[in-house]
Write an enzyme that holds these catalytic residues in place. Structure first.
Site, PDB file in Angstrom:
ATOM      1  N   ASP A  49     -71.438  -4.805 -15.028  1.00  9.70           N
ATOM      2  CA  ASP A  49     -70.084  -3.934 -14.284  1.00  9.70           C
ATOM      3  C   ASP A  49     -69.513  -3.089 -15.468  1.00  9.70           C
ATOM      4  O   ASP A  49     -68.820  -2.261 -15.156  1.00  9.70           O
ATOM      5  CB  ASP A  49     -69.294  -4.656 -13.958  1.00  9.70           C
ATOM      6  CG  ASP A  49     -69.661  -5.398 -12.444  1.00  9.70           C
ATOM      7  OD1 ASP A  49     -70.723  -4.700 -11.817  1.00  9.70           O
ATOM      8  OD2 ASP A  49     -69.190  -6.679 -12.054  1.00  9.70           O
ATOM      9  N   GLY A  93     -70.816  -3.440  -7.756  1.00  7.61           N
ATOM     10  CA  GLY A  93     -69.559  -3.354  -8.485  1.00  7.61           C
ATOM     11  C   GLY A  93     -68.442  -3.172  -7.260  1.00  7.61           C
ATOM     12  O   GLY A  93     -68.322  -2.455  -6.679  1.00  7.61           O
ATOM     13  N   ARG A 118     -79.605  -6.687 -11.487  1.00  6.08           N
ATOM     14  CA  ARG A 118     -79.233  -7.672 -12.523  1.00  6.08           C
ATOM     15  C   ARG A 118     -80.375  -8.339 -13.029  1.00  6.08           C
ATOM     16  O   ARG A 118     -80.581  -9.177 -13.998  1.00  6.08           O
ATOM     17  CB  ARG A 118     -78.308  -8.886 -11.834  1.00  6.08           C
ATOM     18  CG  ARG A 118     -76.792  -8.328 -11.667  1.00  6.08           C
ATOM     19  CD  ARG A 118     -75.916  -9.564 -11.670  1.00  6.08           C
ATOM     20  NE  ARG A 118     -76.104 -10.806 -11.231  1.00  6.08           N
ATOM     21  CZ  ARG A 118     -75.580 -11.523 -10.479  1.00  6.08           C
ATOM     22  NH1 ARG A 118     -74.459 -11.202  -9.763  1.00  6.08           N
ATOM     23  NH2 ARG A 118     -76.089 -12.834 -10.040  1.00  6.08           N
TER      24      ARG A 118
HETATM   25  O1  F6P Z   1     -70.362  -9.317 -11.755  1.00  2.54           O
HETATM   26  C1  F6P Z   1     -71.607  -8.873 -11.667  1.00  2.54           C
HETATM   27  C2  F6P Z   1     -71.962  -8.512 -10.314  1.00  2.54           C
HETATM   28  O2  F6P Z   1     -73.434  -8.385  -9.972  1.00  2.54           O
HETATM   29  C3  F6P Z   1     -70.927  -7.467  -9.648  1.00  2.54           C
HETATM   30  O3  F6P Z   1     -71.457  -6.217  -9.600  1.00  2.54           O
HETATM   31  C4  F6P Z   1     -71.263  -7.919  -8.179  1.00  2.54           C
HETATM   32  O4  F6P Z   1     -70.172  -7.445  -7.520  1.00  2.54           O
HETATM   33  C5  F6P Z   1     -71.495  -9.421  -8.208  1.00  2.54           C
HETATM   34  O5  F6P Z   1     -71.559  -9.696  -9.346  1.00  2.54           O
HETATM   35  C6  F6P Z   1     -72.202  -9.977  -7.188  1.00  2.54           C
HETATM   36  O6  F6P Z   1     -71.905 -11.523  -7.299  1.00  2.54           O
HETATM   37  P1  F6P Z   1     -72.885 -12.507  -6.742  1.00  2.54           P
HETATM   38  O7  F6P Z   1     -73.958 -12.718  -7.567  1.00  2.54           O
HETATM   39  O8  F6P Z   1     -72.016 -13.804  -7.013  1.00  2.54           O
HETATM   40  O9  F6P Z   1     -73.231 -12.180  -5.302  1.00  2.54           O
END
Ligand code: F6P
Length: 389
Positions: free
Chosen positions: A135, A178, A281
């Site tokens: 982010d 995000g 990610r």
């Molecule tokens: O903080 C990183 C992030 O990938 C954000 O962009 C996204 O909103 C969130 O984590 C998603 O979280 P999770 O992996 O817990 O669904």
């Protein structure tokens, strides 16, 4: 001899392993070092789940995505609340730290992670942190590792959509990660040539979105691509109370589906939606992130060797700098509306931003000084107690 603990907390991202390698290799190189790796973030520290790591554990991981230690989300808000067995988590973490005789805890994480790291600092533990997140919303650093790798992936997604959108003359939404900040959407949207970019920081006006699509139609452009942050919000929803907003959001799988309905209603055009989601990610870190994470890791090791604790290592104007944890924790680095305004030049960029931003279509009234990447003094943050993680 130096004894350190290491953990990765919150959502994973690319280059976590590269950063840990940077810390460990520098410390092993400097002298006798014992490294304990805690599993799944703060959970490992709370429940004493750790393993002793050797130099070999940090070899061959520069290019590997994810985290060799595992990660989990342990919300800061719940740190002071005992677990289901009545365990005091903060005392448990302090206990593990003391029991292992740690000289320092190296913590890699995002905003929520930094709040807990700061809490541990306030409780008397030696802590050094590194800023990870796709982010790029951590206060006190121009760049977090993970961000550029995610920009590449989100940009690739937009590039792929471009060809099919152009062939069929369709409207497409690419939903970019995000929830609270739009750095990733902004950068991928600009890099991918998205026609409309919607960020959480600037509630969108659906009439302007529809007008922009129709304008492209009139100009003979056969397609429109919207880069939309998962936390983008309409002006109407932004005006609702928190509960009303949550109820409204539950009606759709995500903001893109609501926006697609709205666009259909206003323009009669069907909208296709692409959500790259967690692919943003995943995979191996891009070269930029490998280098940044290695530099930050080595700098963190430098701080530990100098016995300077209570800092995050960040990058400001190309320089790796220590930033006091007390300044970082609880602040979020959002996209300021004037981010691409540069006094004394870059009118083309300003124009681009204006064209891409429905909020600013028809004339940008908000002239704000650049609040990012200038120097720490102007790197503005705001307190946000609700940051997840
Ligand atoms: O903080 C990183 C992030 O990938 C954000 O962009 C996204 O909103 C969130 O984590 C998603 O979280 P999770 O992996 O817990 O669904």
């Amino acid at each position: 001899m130096l004894t350190i603990g290491m953990l990765t907390s919150g959502g994973d991202c690319q280059a976590l392993n590269a950063a840990m390698r940077g810390v460990a290799k520098s410390l092993f190189e400097a002298g006798e070092t014992v490294v304990y790796g805690f599993e799944d973030g703060y959970k490992g520290l709370i429940y004493g789940r750790y393993r002793k790591m050797t130099e070999r554990d940090f070899s061959g991981i520069l290019t590997r995505g994810g985290t060799i230690l595992g990660s989990s989300r342990q919300p800061f808000k719940q740190m002071r609340i005992p677990d289901e067995n009545g365990l005091d988590k903060v005392e448990a973490m302090k206990g593990t730290y003391r029991q292992l005789g740690l000289d320092c805890l190296v913590i890699l994480g995002g905003n929520g992670t930094h709040k807990t790291a700061n809490l541990l600092r306030e409780e008397g533990l030696n802590v050094v942190t590194l800023p990870k997140t796709i982010d790029n919303d951590i206060w006190g650093t121009d760049m977090t590792f993970g961000f550029q790798s995610a920009v590449n992936i989100a940009t690739d997604a937009i590039d792929c959509i471009h060809t099919t959108a152009a062939s069929h003359g369709r409207v497409f939404i690419v939903e970019v990660m995000g929830h609270k900040v739009g750095w990733l959407t902004l950068h991928a949207g600009l890099a991918g040539g998205a026609d409309i970019i919607l960020l959480p920081e600037i509630p969108y006006d659906v009439d302007r979105v529809a007008a922009a699509i129709e304008k492209r139609d009139r100009a003979g452009k056969r397609f429109t691509i919207l880069a939309v942050a998962e936390g983008a919000i309409s002006r109407e929803d932004a005006a609702l109370s928190k509960n009303e907003r949550k109820a409204e959001q539950r009606r759709y799988p995500s903001v893109s589906y609501k926006l697609a309905d709205q666009i259909l209603e206003k323009t009669g055009k069907e909208v296709r939606i692409t959500v790259p989601g967690h692919t943003q990610r995943g995979g191996s870190p891009c070269p930029y992130d490998r280098v940044l994470a290695s530099r930050l890791g080595a700098a963190a090791a430098g701080l530990i060797l100098e016995r300077k604790f209570g800092f995050m290592v960040g990058i400001v104007n190309g320089e790796i700098v220590p930033v006091p944890l007390g300044e970082v924790a609880g602040r979020l680095k959002t996209v300021p509306p004037g981010q691409l305004h540069h006094p004394g030049g870059q009118a083309d960029r300003h124009q681009l931003w204006r064209l891409r931003n429905p909020h600013h279509m028809g004339g940008c009234r908000k002239r704000q000084p650049p609040a990012f990447c200038v120097c720490r003094g102007t790197n503005r943050g705001r307190i946000d107690e609700t940051t997840p993680e």
